[in-house]
Design a protein around this motif. Sequence first.
Motif, short mmCIF file in Angstrom:
data_model
loop_
_atom_site.label_atom_id
_atom_site.label_comp_id
_atom_site.label_asym_id
_atom_site.label_seq_id
_atom_site.Cartn_x
_atom_site.Cartn_y
_atom_site.Cartn_z
N LEU A 68 -5.37 5.70 16.70
CA LEU A 68 -4.21 4.84 16.88
C LEU A 68 -2.98 5.74 17.07
CD1 LEU A 68 -3.11 1.87 16.79
CD2 LEU A 68 -2.64 2.28 14.36
N ILE A 69 -2.31 5.58 18.21
CA ILE A 69 -1.11 6.36 18.51
C ILE A 69 0.10 5.55 18.08
CG2 ILE A 69 0.23 7.51 20.31
CD1 ILE A 69 -2.34 7.77 21.91
N VAL A 70 0.89 6.11 17.20
CA VAL A 70 2.08 5.45 16.66
C VAL A 70 3.31 6.09 17.29
CG1 VAL A 70 3.31 4.77 14.57
CG2 VAL A 70 0.84 5.14 14.49
N SER A 71 4.15 5.28 17.90
CA SER A 71 5.40 5.75 18.50
C SER A 71 6.58 5.14 17.75
CB SER A 71 5.45 5.38 19.98
OG SER A 71 6.65 5.83 20.56
N LEU A 72 7.46 5.99 17.25
CA LEU A 72 8.62 5.54 16.48
C LEU A 72 9.89 5.62 17.32
CD1 LEU A 72 7.84 7.42 13.13
CD2 LEU A 72 7.22 5.08 13.74
N LYS A 73 10.92 4.89 16.91
CA LYS A 73 12.19 4.87 17.64
C LYS A 73 13.04 6.10 17.32
CE LYS A 73 12.39 -0.17 17.88
NZ LYS A 73 13.15 -1.39 17.51
N LYS A 74 12.91 6.62 16.11
CA LYS A 74 13.69 7.78 15.70
C LYS A 74 12.76 8.82 15.07
CE LYS A 74 17.96 5.21 14.77
NZ LYS A 74 18.99 4.88 13.75
N ILE A 75 13.19 10.06 15.09
CA ILE A 75 12.41 11.14 14.47
C ILE A 75 12.50 10.99 12.96
CG2 ILE A 75 12.18 13.63 14.21
CD1 ILE A 75 13.32 13.95 16.98
N PRO A 76 11.38 10.83 12.26
CA PRO A 76 11.45 10.66 10.80
C PRO A 76 11.63 12.00 10.10
CG PRO A 76 9.18 10.61 11.51
CD PRO A 76 10.00 10.75 12.77
N VAL A 82 -6.41 -3.47 12.72
CA VAL A 82 -5.35 -4.40 12.29
C VAL A 82 -4.78 -3.97 10.94
CG1 VAL A 82 -4.87 -6.78 11.64
CG2 VAL A 82 -6.32 -6.30 13.62
N ALA A 83 -5.65 -3.57 10.00
CA ALA A 83 -5.17 -3.12 8.69
C ALA A 83 -4.33 -1.85 8.82
CB ALA A 83 -6.36 -2.87 7.76
N ALA A 84 -4.71 -0.95 9.73
CA ALA A 84 -3.95 0.28 9.93
C ALA A 84 -2.57 -0.01 10.52
CB ALA A 84 -4.73 1.24 10.83
N ILE A 85 -2.52 -0.92 11.48
CA ILE A 85 -1.23 -1.26 12.10
C ILE A 85 -0.28 -1.87 11.07
CG2 ILE A 85 -0.13 -2.81 13.75
CD1 ILE A 85 -2.54 -2.38 15.59
N ASN A 86 -0.76 -2.84 10.32
CA ASN A 86 0.09 -3.48 9.32
C ASN A 86 0.47 -2.51 8.19
OD1 ASN A 86 -0.02 -5.92 10.73
ND2 ASN A 86 -1.87 -6.56 9.65
N GLY A 87 -0.49 -1.65 7.79
CA GLY A 87 -0.20 -0.69 6.73
C GLY A 87 0.80 0.37 7.14
N ILE A 88 0.70 0.86 8.37
CA ILE A 88 1.65 1.87 8.85
C ILE A 88 3.05 1.29 8.95
CG2 ILE A 88 2.26 3.27 10.87
CD1 ILE A 88 -0.75 3.70 11.30
N ALA A 89 3.14 0.04 9.41
CA ALA A 89 4.45 -0.61 9.52
C ALA A 89 5.11 -0.80 8.16
CB ALA A 89 4.31 -1.95 10.23
N GLU A 90 4.32 -0.89 7.10
CA GLU A 90 4.89 -1.03 5.76
C GLU A 90 5.24 0.31 5.12
OE1 GLU A 90 5.70 -3.80 4.16
OE2 GLU A 90 5.13 -4.99 5.90
N VAL A 91 4.62 1.40 5.61
CA VAL A 91 4.81 2.70 4.97
C VAL A 91 5.98 3.48 5.59
CG1 VAL A 91 3.74 4.98 4.71
CG2 VAL A 91 2.45 2.93 4.15
N VAL A 92 6.15 3.40 6.92
CA VAL A 92 7.18 4.19 7.58
C VAL A 92 8.57 3.69 7.19
CG1 VAL A 92 5.70 4.76 9.53
CG2 VAL A 92 7.08 2.69 9.61
N PRO A 93 9.60 4.55 7.28
CA PRO A 93 10.97 4.10 6.98
C PRO A 93 11.42 2.99 7.92
CG PRO A 93 10.84 6.51 7.06
CD PRO A 93 9.52 5.99 7.56
#
Length: 339
Positions: free
Chosen positions: A38-46, A203-214
């Motif tokens: 799963l490739i995760v792309s963020l809007k800002k550099i964390p 699906v669990a990974a997508i929802n979990g990552i969205a809850e963990v990232v800033p």
Amino acid sequence: MAATATVEKAVNVLLKWRDSQSHLQNPQLLEEDEFLYLIVSLKKIPQNRVNPMKVPLPHPLIGPSTDSAELCMFIDDRPKSGITKDAASKKIMSENIPITKLIKLSKLKTDYQPFEAKRKLCDSYNMFFADKRIIPLLPRLLGKQFFKKKKIPVPVDLKHKNWKEQIEKACSSAMLFLGSGTCCVVKVAKLSLGKKEIVENVVAAINGIAEVVPSKWGSIRSFHLKLPESLALPVYQAMPDLCLKIVAADKADNPTPMEEKQQVEDEEDDASHQKMMKKKKNKGRIHEVQYMDDQENIDNSNSGADIKDEIKTDDIPTKKKKKTDMKVKDKKKKKKVAV
């Protein structure tokens, strides 16, 4: 949030592509399980961090349920640590903790100095754990190979007695490494699982990552699914943050009275601004000047005598004329006095 139906379509396409490519690849002696990423792309550099974030998965990728799981743990054998290799191995055996190899910190410093030894150690095990007290020392001892292959040791608090709980929780989670960029890759499922189990993990990974990232979902730009050699298929895309004003066609053709008034005021302001600009341009204009040394002007001009004739002498009072007038007046006064 990513819809389950979208994830199912992406998984089906990737599995079909893998089946079509299987007959083109050379058969291997030992079959290795492939993983879905799963490739995760963020809007800002964390903010960069060494330790990974744990995202729970319903179907673990490695652990006691997998037959070929090889787990290694680094322990702190310094005098002040209070833990020895013998005591740690006895605890692992008694509690049935899924650790296959224990390596002391002192042995890691001496036996794994060459690059080839570090590379072989990295490839020999599926996952690594380490006492959290020696985590700051490991990047220099392990080298770049562990960071490139995302096999950074997961910290474990060996002071507590729940070793098995900590290790099993890490084994049943996807590891999210936030690096120095806006894009990161997470291993979320293996292809030996069923299609339904793969979809549940994604699906669990997508929802979990969205809850963990800033900032949670506010910082997510997109999610993509891919196999090691396939194209990345989008499963979630955030809307752009641009605030655009959209005017309907009928509204633009038939403006309201307030809009007409505003339009007239804008046109008047533009006209006044153009007038001011023209005045500023005319202020600094240089007019044409005829110089006396210009031959053409000298030839075309009249003589000095002609100019004197045009000017009346009576109209120009001079000093001599004033003096004669004064003398005449004085003579008249003297004659009156004599009489």
